[in-house]
Design a protein around this motif. Structure first.
Motif, PDB file in Angstrom:
ATOM      1  N   GLU A 146       0.719  -1.371  -0.038  1.00  0.00           N
ATOM      2  CA  GLU A 146      -0.107   0.149   0.044  1.00  0.00           C
ATOM      3  C   GLU A 146       0.929   1.319   0.035  1.00  0.00           C
ATOM      4  O   GLU A 146       0.403   2.552  -0.128  1.00  0.00           O
ATOM      5  CB  GLU A 146      -0.969  -0.034   1.220  1.00  0.00           C
ATOM      6  CG  GLU A 146      -0.333   0.112   2.687  1.00  0.00           C
ATOM      7  CD  GLU A 146      -1.349   0.075   3.898  1.00  0.00           C
ATOM      8  OE1 GLU A 146      -2.585   0.260   3.480  1.00  0.00           O
ATOM      9  OE2 GLU A 146      -0.961   0.158   4.828  1.00  0.00           O
ATOM     10  N   THR A 147       2.158   1.161   0.295  1.00  0.00           N
ATOM     11  CA  THR A 147       3.019   2.424   0.019  1.00  0.00           C
ATOM     12  C   THR A 147       4.071   2.890  -1.087  1.00  0.00           C
ATOM     13  O   THR A 147       4.431   3.731  -1.162  1.00  0.00           O
ATOM     14  CB  THR A 147       3.837   2.289   1.396  1.00  0.00           C
ATOM     15  OG1 THR A 147       4.587   1.175   1.534  1.00  0.00           O
ATOM     16  CG2 THR A 147       3.123   2.113   2.759  1.00  0.00           C
ATOM     17  N   ASP A 148       4.057   1.626  -1.658  1.00  0.00           N
ATOM     18  CA  ASP A 148       5.072   1.875  -2.793  1.00  0.00           C
ATOM     19  C   ASP A 148       4.229   1.519  -4.397  1.00  0.00           C
ATOM     20  O   ASP A 148       3.444   0.518  -4.244  1.00  0.00           O
ATOM     21  CB  ASP A 148       6.157   0.829  -2.810  1.00  0.00           C
ATOM     22  CG  ASP A 148       7.138   1.397  -1.605  1.00  0.00           C
ATOM     23  OD1 ASP A 148       7.463   2.461  -1.494  1.00  0.00           O
ATOM     24  OD2 ASP A 148       7.426   0.382  -0.778  1.00  0.00           O
ATOM     25  N   LEU A 149       4.604   2.108  -5.408  1.00  0.00           N
ATOM     26  CA  LEU A 149       4.099   1.530  -6.687  1.00  0.00           C
ATOM     27  C   LEU A 149       4.705   0.081  -6.980  1.00  0.00           C
ATOM     28  O   LEU A 149       5.759  -0.210  -6.442  1.00  0.00           O
ATOM     29  CB  LEU A 149       4.756   2.562  -7.771  1.00  0.00           C
ATOM     30  CG  LEU A 149       4.126   3.880  -7.765  1.00  0.00           C
ATOM     31  CD1 LEU A 149       5.028   4.809  -8.808  1.00  0.00           C
ATOM     32  CD2 LEU A 149       2.754   4.040  -8.295  1.00  0.00           C
ATOM     33  N   THR A 150       3.580  -0.590  -7.485  1.00  0.00           N
ATOM     34  CA  THR A 150       4.190  -1.894  -7.894  1.00  0.00           C
ATOM     35  C   THR A 150       5.101  -1.956  -8.982  1.00  0.00           C
ATOM     36  O   THR A 150       5.229  -1.163  -9.885  1.00  0.00           O
ATOM     37  CB  THR A 150       2.885  -2.622  -8.283  1.00  0.00           C
ATOM     38  OG1 THR A 150       1.816  -2.819  -7.590  1.00  0.00           O
ATOM     39  CG2 THR A 150       3.394  -4.003  -8.856  1.00  0.00           C
ATOM     40  N   LYS A 151       6.306  -2.413  -8.727  1.00  0.00           N
ATOM     41  CA  LYS A 151       7.545  -2.456  -9.616  1.00  0.00           C
ATOM     42  C   LYS A 151       8.008  -3.752  -9.989  1.00  0.00           C
ATOM     43  O   LYS A 151       8.055  -4.576  -9.148  1.00  0.00           O
ATOM     44  CB  LYS A 151       8.675  -1.676  -9.036  1.00  0.00           C
ATOM     45  CG  LYS A 151       9.687  -1.554  -9.752  1.00  0.00           C
ATOM     46  CD  LYS A 151      11.046  -0.591  -9.287  1.00  0.00           C
ATOM     47  CE  LYS A 151      11.597  -1.117  -8.112  1.00  0.00           C
ATOM     48  NZ  LYS A 151      12.624  -0.309  -7.580  1.00  0.00           N
ATOM     49  N   VAL A 152       8.220  -4.236 -11.140  1.00  0.00           N
ATOM     50  CA  VAL A 152       8.683  -5.512 -11.705  1.00  0.00           C
ATOM     51  C   VAL A 152      10.146  -5.092 -12.455  1.00  0.00           C
ATOM     52  O   VAL A 152      10.210  -4.182 -13.304  1.00  0.00           O
ATOM     53  CB  VAL A 152       7.633  -6.162 -12.608  1.00  0.00           C
ATOM     54  CG1 VAL A 152       8.552  -7.573 -13.041  1.00  0.00           C
ATOM     55  CG2 VAL A 152       6.387  -6.482 -11.880  1.00  0.00           C
ATOM     56  N   THR A 153      11.215  -5.789 -11.935  1.00  0.00           N
ATOM     57  CA  THR A 153      12.456  -5.608 -12.584  1.00  0.00           C
ATOM     58  C   THR A 153      12.517  -6.743 -13.694  1.00  0.00           C
ATOM     59  O   THR A 153      12.370  -7.645 -13.346  1.00  0.00           O
ATOM     60  CB  THR A 153      13.731  -5.740 -11.626  1.00  0.00           C
ATOM     61  OG1 THR A 153      13.388  -4.471 -10.627  1.00  0.00           O
ATOM     62  CG2 THR A 153      14.852  -5.457 -12.355  1.00  0.00           C
ATOM     63  N   LEU A 154      12.856  -6.370 -14.736  1.00  0.00           N
ATOM     64  CA  LEU A 154      13.035  -7.346 -15.837  1.00  0.00           C
ATOM     65  C   LEU A 154      14.640  -7.450 -16.525  1.00  0.00           C
ATOM     66  O   LEU A 154      15.134  -6.107 -16.296  1.00  0.00           O
ATOM     67  CB  LEU A 154      12.147  -7.094 -17.045  1.00  0.00           C
ATOM     68  CG  LEU A 154      10.611  -7.151 -16.716  1.00  0.00           C
ATOM     69  CD1 LEU A 154       9.833  -6.410 -17.982  1.00  0.00           C
ATOM     70  CD2 LEU A 154      10.359  -8.596 -16.498  1.00  0.00           C
ATOM     71  N   VAL A 155      15.076  -8.266 -16.677  1.00  0.00           N
ATOM     72  CA  VAL A 155      16.475  -8.382 -17.184  1.00  0.00           C
ATOM     73  C   VAL A 155      16.349  -9.090 -18.620  1.00  0.00           C
ATOM     74  O   VAL A 155      15.773 -10.034 -18.726  1.00  0.00           O
ATOM     75  CB  VAL A 155      17.551  -9.294 -16.295  1.00  0.00           C
ATOM     76  CG1 VAL A 155      16.713 -10.601 -16.056  1.00  0.00           C
ATOM     77  CG2 VAL A 155      18.699  -9.342 -16.844  1.00  0.00           C
ATOM     78  N   ALA A 156      17.064  -8.412 -19.487  1.00  0.00           N
ATOM     79  CA  ALA A 156      17.225  -8.850 -20.756  1.00  0.00           C
ATOM     80  C   ALA A 156      18.373  -9.466 -21.496  1.00  0.00           C
ATOM     81  O   ALA A 156      19.404  -8.545 -21.231  1.00  0.00           O
ATOM     82  CB  ALA A 156      16.662  -7.565 -21.862  1.00  0.00           C
ATOM     83  N   THR A 157      18.399 -10.731 -21.551  1.00  0.00           N
ATOM     84  CA  THR A 157      19.803 -11.293 -22.100  1.00  0.00           C
ATOM     85  C   THR A 157      19.594 -10.967 -23.499  1.00  0.00           C
ATOM     86  O   THR A 157      18.813 -11.376 -24.357  1.00  0.00           O
ATOM     87  CB  THR A 157      19.740 -12.778 -21.703  1.00  0.00           C
ATOM     88  OG1 THR A 157      19.463 -12.998 -20.412  1.00  0.00           O
ATOM     89  CG2 THR A 157      21.063 -13.448 -22.170  1.00  0.00           C
ATOM     90  N   ILE A 158      20.948 -10.433 -23.912  1.00  0.00           N
ATOM     91  CA  ILE A 158      21.101  -9.966 -25.371  1.00  0.00           C
ATOM     92  C   ILE A 158      21.778 -11.236 -26.178  1.00  0.00           C
ATOM     93  O   ILE A 158      22.978 -11.403 -25.873  1.00  0.00           O
ATOM     94  CB  ILE A 158      21.603  -8.596 -25.591  1.00  0.00           C
ATOM     95  CG1 ILE A 158      21.180  -7.664 -24.721  1.00  0.00           C
ATOM     96  CG2 ILE A 158      21.442  -8.190 -26.898  1.00  0.00           C
ATOM     97  CD1 ILE A 158      19.583  -7.517 -24.800  1.00  0.00           C
TER      98      ILE A 158
END
Length: 258
Positions: A146-158
């Motif tokens: 309830e206090t932070d924006l929902t954040k999803v960290t994504l990692v792209a393997t190139i």
């Protein structure tokens, strides 16, 4: 202090674009991504887009402990970004294979990724677009509270292509020079003549900047200028200057009575 401050950038905005393997790259950095690309939307600017390089190295030594060679293999490049939006593009990366009504075990699929950063102070744009493809996966936990924006960290393997090319790089060309044509001009009192200001960039491209350059006359009593149009006021001479993006060029104007 040595160095060129114009070569330094403060990236104040960024976007990440996702496309199918058939997605067509924009022609240049000033061309928008096409409709076949999806935008992930809001990003966490504090997290940025960190790049990580991983490679196996093996040092080879001769007798006496002298380093003579280092072998390198298994190079891997990843770029991370943190998304703040829940939209069709981000869901396709977080839950590949799922639908609006069902969540299935994610199996990442190859996609093209375009990373873009922008410097609002200079107008610079830098893009890296995967040459072959990337595999994008969730990195770490997804926390909803309830206090932070929902954040999803994504990692792209190139993944590189057969020539070991990882990205196609696009950038805003840098202004190299400006020229006014003609460099000399004769105009009769009361008449109007037109001049053209042309900018040349470091990639050899040119742009007509007549309408957006700042025009001045050294002797307005003899000749005035506006948007490249010079008007003869009184017999004599004046130097007309066009300035654009920190550079300038001149035209020697002679005003005659007839």
């Amino acid at each position: 202090m040595a160095g060129d401050p114009s070569n330094a950038s403060l990236w104040t905005d960024a976007d990440v674009y996702i496309g199918p393997l058939s997605a067509v790259n924009p022609a240049n950095a000033n061309t928008p991504f096409g409709s076949d690309w999806g935008l992930v939307g809001l990003l966490d600017g504090d997290d940025g887009m960190p790049e990580s390089r991983d490679e196996d190295t093996d040092d080879k030594f001769a007798w006496g402990g002298i380093l003579v060679r280092t072998s390198r293999a298994h190079f891997k490049l990843t770029k991370s970004f943190s998304v703040l939006e829940d939209n069709p593009t981000t869901r396709s990366l977080i839950w590949p294979g799922s639908s609006e009504t069902e969540i299935v075990v994610p199996v990442p699929v190859p996609v093209k990724v375009g990373f873009e950063v922008r410097d609002s102070g200079t107008g610079k744009i830098k893009r890296l677009i995967t040459r072959l493809h990337a595999i994008v996966e969730v990195d770490g936990d997804v926390d909803e509270n309830e206090t932070d924006l929902t954040k999803v960290t994504l990692v792209a393997t190139i993944y590189p292509d057969s020539d070991k090319v990882l990205f196609d790089r696009q950038g805003t060309p840098v202004l190299a020079s400006i020229a006014v044509s003609p460099s000399t001009k004769s105009v009769v009192v009361g008449d109007i003549a037109d001049l053209t200001a042309t900018a040349t960039y470091d990639d050899s491209s040119t742009q007509d900047v007549t309408s957006i350059a700042t025009w001045t006359s050294s002797v307005p009593a003899k000749a005035t200028v506006s948007a490249g149009f010079v008007k003869g006021i009184a017999a004599g001479s004046s130097t007309v200057t066009a300035a654009y993006s920190g550079m300038s060029a001149t035209c020697a104007v002679t005003v005659t009575s007839s």
